[in-house]
Design a protein around this motif. Structure first.
Motif, mmCIF file in Angstrom:
data_model
loop_
_atom_site.group_PDB
_atom_site.id
_atom_site.type_symbol
_atom_site.label_atom_id
_atom_site.label_comp_id
_atom_site.label_asym_id
_atom_site.label_seq_id
_atom_site.Cartn_x
_atom_site.Cartn_y
_atom_site.Cartn_z
ATOM 1 N N GLN A 180 0.838 -1.211 0.000
ATOM 2 C CA GLN A 180 0.000 0.000 0.000
ATOM 3 C C GLN A 180 0.872 1.259 0.000
ATOM 4 O O GLN A 180 0.619 2.220 -0.743
ATOM 5 N N GLN A 186 -5.589 -5.738 -5.221
ATOM 6 C CA GLN A 186 -6.438 -6.545 -4.346
ATOM 7 C C GLN A 186 -6.206 -6.135 -2.896
ATOM 8 O O GLN A 186 -5.101 -5.716 -2.516
ATOM 9 N N ASP A 187 -7.244 -6.298 -2.070
ATOM 10 C CA ASP A 187 -7.099 -5.960 -0.645
ATOM 11 C C ASP A 187 -6.031 -6.825 0.018
ATOM 12 O O ASP A 187 -5.270 -6.344 0.872
ATOM 13 N N ASN A 229 -1.859 -5.622 1.965
ATOM 14 C CA ASN A 229 -1.323 -5.929 3.293
ATOM 15 C C ASN A 229 0.014 -6.649 3.242
ATOM 16 O O ASN A 229 0.617 -6.923 4.278
#
Length: 595
Positions: free
Chosen positions: A440, A468-469, A473
Motif C-alpha cells: 500500500q 487486491q485488498d 497488506n
C-alpha cells in the motif's frame, strides 16, 4: 574394534583386496554349509509333517461325514419310532385319526417317501400315501422285508434300491424295516413296518466332501453292497473297480491300496447303528505334489539365502575398508572443488586421526570462503545503496525546476499539489530507515511520483492504480516501482505524439505477490528486450539506475526465483511484471539484506 585396528595397521591397498576376497569366500562357505544342513532338516520335517497332516485331515473329514450320517440316521430312527408308536397305540388302523397323524409325519420331512405296514405274509395293512400295490412286486422276497423277518424287533436299513412295491414313480430309496406288533379289531398281530427314505439326502451329504483334486468318499453296507458312490454308474457298468475286500476287514483306520494301479490312501469309519462304512479315498500323488511344492520352496529358499549371504559378505568386507575408501573419495571431491564433504571419523587409529585433520582443514577452507562471500555481498549491497541514493537528488532537481517554472507562471494550485506530493514522496522514501514497506505504501509512493510527473509533463499521460485488498497488506522492498514508472515515462510515453497511459496492478496468485506496470508507449525491439536486465541495452537518457538495479535488488533480497519479467512490442507498449514472495512483515529472504 581393537582387533580391526590391529588388522588394518600394516595393510596397504593390495593386501586389503586379498583380505576382502578371503573374508567374502570364507563367510559364504560357512553360511552355505549351514543353510544346506538346515534345508535338509527342514525338508525332512516338512515332508513328514505333510504326510501326517494328510492322514489327520482325511480322518477328520471322514469323521465329520460319519457324524453327519449318524445324525441323519438317528433322526430317521426317531421318526420310525414315532410311526411305530403311533401304529402300536392305535386301536383302529383304518381310522381317520391314525391316517391324519401318519400324513403329518410324512409331510414333516421332504426326504420321507412312504410309510407302509404289511402282514408277515406280505399283505398290505395300511400305507401313506394311500397308493395301490404293483401286482408283481414279490414283496416277501424284498431284501428289507426278509431282513426284518430274520431279525425280529431290530430296525434294519436296506441298501439303496428302486422302490417297486407301489404304483408310484420309481424312486431310488433306502428302506427302514422292522417287525412290530399292532392291533387289528382289538386282536394283537405281528407285521412288518417299512419307512422309505429318499436317497437324495445321503447323496448330498456325501457329495459335499472334497479330498484333494481326485479324492472322493463312498459308502458300503456291512455285506459290501455299495450304498453310495460318486461314480456308481461306472461301477455297475464294470468300467470302474473298487477293492472292497480289505475295506470289510476294517471298522475304522487307514491303509495304503494300489489295486487300481495307483497308490491310494483308504480311510474307513463305521456308521452306527446301520453298520454302513464311510470310505475316504485320497491319491498319494497329491501328497507327492505337496512334497514337490516343498522341494521347490526349499530350492528357492536356498537360492535366496545364497543371494543374501553374498550381499552380506560383500557388504561386511566392504565396511571393513570403508574409512579408507571414504577418505579417498573425499579427497577426490575436494580436488574437484566440492568443499562440503565431511568424512565419518571411524576405522583404525591412523585413519581416525587423518579423517579428523582432513575435516578440520575442509572446515577452515569453508569458513574462509564464506567470509569472502559475505564481504563481496556487503560490497555489492553498498554499491546498490549508492545507486539507489542517486535517485533522490536527480528527481528532486527536476521537480524543483518544474515548481520554479510553475511559480513564475502563477500556477499556484499546481505548485501546491506538486510540493504536497513531493513531501509525501520523500516521506515514504525515507520510511524511518526501513527498506521493507507495505505494498500500500509502495503504491502510494509511486502515485505521488505520477502526480508530480503528470504535472511536469503537462498531462501528457493518464494513469490507473488498482490492487487486491490482500495484496495491499503484503510487504515489499521499497522503491521498486518508481524506476519502472520512470522508465515507462522517459523511454515509452515521452516520445509519443498521442496521449499515454500507465497502469499499475497488484494481486496474489499461486502463492506469490505480483505487481504489473504496463504502458502504451513506443515499446522495445526484441534485441533491446533481451539485454534490458543484463545492462547491455542501457538507454542513453533516464535516471541512470534503470530496471537492472531493481531486478538485482529483488534477487539479492528474496532469491533468484523472484524479480522482473518483460513483455514488449514496438508501437504497442511494454509490460513489466514484478514477482515477489508473500510476507506479512519485514523478513530477510534469499541471500540476505538489511531489513
Amino acid at each position: 574394534m581393537r582387533f580391526w585396528r590391529t588388522l588394518f595397521q600394516p595393510l596397504g591397498r593390495f593386501h586389503y583386496k586379498k583380505i576382502q576376497v578371503m573374508i567374502t569366500l570364507s563367510f559364504m562357505f560357512i553360511t552355505i554349509i549351514t543353510v544346506l544342513l538346515v534345508s535338509v532338516m527342514l525338508y525332512n520335517k516338512f515332508s513328514k509333517s505333510s504326510e501326517e497332516n494328510t492322514f489327520l485331515n482325511m480322518g477328520q473329514i471322514i469323521d465329520q461325514v460319519n457324524l453327519n450320517l449318524e445324525f441323519y440316521v438317528s433322526g430317521m430312527k426317531d421318526i420310525f419310532e414315532v410311526v411305530e408308536e403311533s401304529i402300536g397305540n392305535s386301536s383302529q388302523l383304518t381310522g381317520n385319526q391314525l391316517e391324519s397323524r401318519l400324513n403329518t409325519i410324512l409331510n414333516t420331512r421332504e426326504d420321507l417317501v412312504s410309510i407302509a405296514l404289511f402282514t408277515k405274509s406280505g399283505e398290505l395293512v395300511l400305507n401313506t400315501p394311500s397308493i395301490g400295490m404293483r401286482p408283481n412286486s414279490r414283496l416277501p422276497r424284498q431284501g428289507w422285508f426278509e431282513a426284518a423277518q430274520e431279525h425280529p424287533g431290530l430296525l434294519q436299513f436296506s441298501a439303496p434300491h428302486i422302490q417297486n412295491v407301489f404304483k408310484s414313480p420309481y424312486r431310488w430309496v433306502v428302506s427302514m424295516s422292522k417287525e412290530i406288533s399292532y392291533l387289528d379289531h382289538r386282536i394283537k398281530k405281528k407285521g412288518i413296518l417299512a419307512v422309505d427314505i429318499n436317497f437324495r439326502t445321503i447323496d448330498e451329504l456325501s457329495k459335499r466332501v472334497s479330498l484333494g483334486k481326485k479324492g472322493y468318499v463312498y459308502i458300503i453296507d456291512g455285506l459290501g453292497n455299495i450304498v453310495y458312490h460318486p461314480q456308481q454308474q461306472l461301477i455297475y457298468a464294470g468300467l470302474k473297480y473298487e477293492n472292497l475286500e480289505p475295506v470289510l476287514n476294517y471298522s475304522f483306520g487307514s491303509y495304503m491300496d494300489d489295486s487300481t494301479g495307483e497308490e491310494r490312501i483308504i480311510t474307513i469309519k463305521t456308521v452306527q447303528p446301520t453298520g454302513w462304512k464311510v470310505v475316504g479315498v485320497t491319491y498319494a500323488d497329491e501328497i507327492m505334489t505337496t512334497k514337490k511344492d516343498i522341494n521347490a520352496f526349499m530350492l528357492w529358499f536356498l537360492l535366496v539365502m545364497l543371494g543374501i549371504v553374498l550381499i552380506v559378505s560383500v557388504f561386511v568386507s566392504y565396511r571393513i575398508a570403508k574409512p579408507l575408501r571414504n577418505l579417498e573419495r573425499s579427497v577426490k571431491k575436494v580436488e574437484d572443488g566440492d568443499f562440503a564433504t565431511i568424512i565419518d571419523v571411524s576405522g583404525a587409529y591412523e585413519v581416525e586421526q587423518l579423517s579428523k585433520r582432513f575435516n578440520l582443514m575442509i572446515r577452515r577452507i569453508r569458513e574462509l570462503m564464506d567470509q569472502i562471500i559475505l564481504e563481496q555481498e556487503a560490497k555489492r549491497k553498498g554499491e546498490l545503496e549508492v545507486l539507489q541514493a542517486q535517485i533522490n537528488p536527480h528527481f528532486l532537481y527536476n521537480t524543483l525546476n518544474s515548481v520554479t517554472r510553475m511559480a513564475e507562471m502563477g500556477r499556484k494550485e499546481e505548485v501546491v499539489t506538486t510540493i504536497t506530493s513531493l513531501s509525501k514522496f520523500f516521506r515514504i522514501s525515507l520510511s524511518k530507515g526501513n527498506n521493507i514497506i507495505s505494498v500500500q505504501d509502495e503504491l502510494e509512493h509511486v502515485r505521488n511520483y505520477l502526480i508530480i510527473q503528470k504535472i511536469r509533463f503537462k498531462n501528457k499521460f493518464q494513469y490507473e492504480i488498482e490492487a487486491q485488498d490482500e495484496a495491499l497488506n503484503c510487504m515489499t522492498l521499497k522503491l521498486i516501482l518508481q524506476p519502472l514508472v520512470e522508465n515507462a515515462i522517459h523511454h515509452g510515453i515521452e516520445m509519443m505524439v498521442d496521449e499515454g497511459f500507465i497502469g499499475i496492478y497488484s494481486w496474489i496468485e499461486d502463492e506469490c505477490l505480483f505487481i504489473r506496470v504496463t504502458d502504451n508507449g513506443v515499446g522495445m525491439s526484441e534485441e533491446v528486450l533481451r539485454g534490458v536486465l543484463t545492462g547491455r541495452s542501457r538507454q542513453e537518457s533516464g535516471s541512470g539506475v534503470g530496471v537492472r538495479n531493481v531486478h538485482e535488488r529483488i534477487s539479492l533480497y528474496y532469491g533468484t526465483p523472484y524479480g522482473l519479467t518483460f513483455e514488449s512490442e514496438l508501437e504497442e507498449g511494454t509490460t513489466v511484471t514484478v514477482r515477489l514472495p508473500i510476507i506479512s512483515k519485514p523478513e530477510i529472504h534469499g541471500n540476505g539484506g538489511q531489513p
